[in-house]
Design an enzyme around this catalytic site. Sequence first.
Site, PDB file in Angstrom:
ATOM      1  CE  LYS A  26      21.233  -6.116 -15.830  1.00 14.99           C
ATOM      2  NZ  LYS A  26      20.235  -5.492 -16.659  1.00 14.99           N
TER       3      LYS A  26
HETATM    4  N1  GLU Z   1      18.036  -4.572 -23.335  1.00 14.91           N
HETATM    5  C1  GLU Z   1      17.760  -5.973 -23.287  1.00 14.91           C
HETATM    6  C2  GLU Z   1      18.229  -6.558 -21.984  1.00 14.91           C
HETATM    7  O1  GLU Z   1      19.063  -5.976 -21.309  1.00 14.91           O
HETATM    8  C3  GLU Z   1      18.428  -6.743 -24.413  1.00 14.91           C
HETATM    9  C4  GLU Z   1      17.844  -6.439 -25.711  1.00 14.91           C
HETATM   10  C5  GLU Z   1      18.391  -7.167 -26.912  1.00 14.91           C
HETATM   11  O2  GLU Z   1      19.556  -7.600 -26.891  1.00 14.91           O
HETATM   12  O3  GLU Z   1      17.663  -7.260 -27.886  1.00 14.91           O
HETATM   13  O4  GLU Z   1      17.767  -7.605 -21.624  1.00 14.91           O
END
Ligand code: GLU
Length: 322
Positions: free
Chosen positions: A260
Amino acid sequence: MNGARGRYAPSPTGALHLGALRTALLAWLFARVEGGAFILRIEDLDLPRVRPGATRAILDDLRWLGLDWDEGPDSGGPYGPYIQSARGAIYAGALARLRAAGLLYPCYCTRAELRSAQDAAIASAPHLTGAPIPYSGACRNLTERERRARGAAGRAPSLRFRAPSEPVSFSDRLHGDITERVSETLGDIIVRRSDGVVAYNLAVVVDDALMGVTQVVRGADLLGVTAAQRALALALGYEPPRVYAHVPLATDASGVRLAKRDAAAGAEGLRERSITPERVVGALASSVGLWPPDEPATPRGLLAVFDPVRIGREPSLITPVW
Ligand code: GLU
């Protein structure tokens, strides 16, 4: 429930980099190519890591790219709220059901203890280096008395889910059929952290089930938790998603996975440099073999050529021409 329902579920810990945008595009394509619904869910349970404004930026960037969704934090929908931090009561209900079924136990292990148990496991089986090491199970069979003693020592426990020893199977559109014994790979996973925060693995299972998600398209870094998530879904009496596709992670030119903090390479920076979304969509699609290099594209235009068979499995570089 009839019809495909796909989703993209970003964590608002920063702006989406090109790899995350590519995952979103692929998730959208998988859903739309089947005429399915697409859901956007914001996974913001880990509040200390959430960055103010990141949710807004994610929605803007996805829309700028040309993606749309039928249900989401802005548009609402029948299975909302679509922001995890507003779903606490739902997760508490799921935890209560697991507890009533005798499938949860408190774990008092500290990070340091977990690390030294892992080190010991590696030392005793060096040939397994690189394979996942399951939780040792140190707190699995504590007596009530032992639990009280540890609690009295001031340790707040996490909650773990007793992993089934039966094999769990699922099919991934890119990685094929996978069968795994969660008790041997991850062991008993944490479903509520010791700081009281509901763990990602529980929230994602509950949300995918209650939102009627039939296909899960996400980064390949989550392939290793899929069997555990399915085991959890089954324990909660849910029908787990039918289809998975764990898509390649994006790397930079030196092969390091994008994070990120590399958001400078994300959509906002591109917009500032007047790079069009069509060029970005074209570069994302061509980086996984779906589109010729250097050709602009739109998400809708890609639907005509979308063929998951062409998507590779290995992490891949996105080499834009701008
Ligand atoms: N929130 C998770 C992420 O940003 C992804 C979760 C999912 O797609 O199961 O890595």
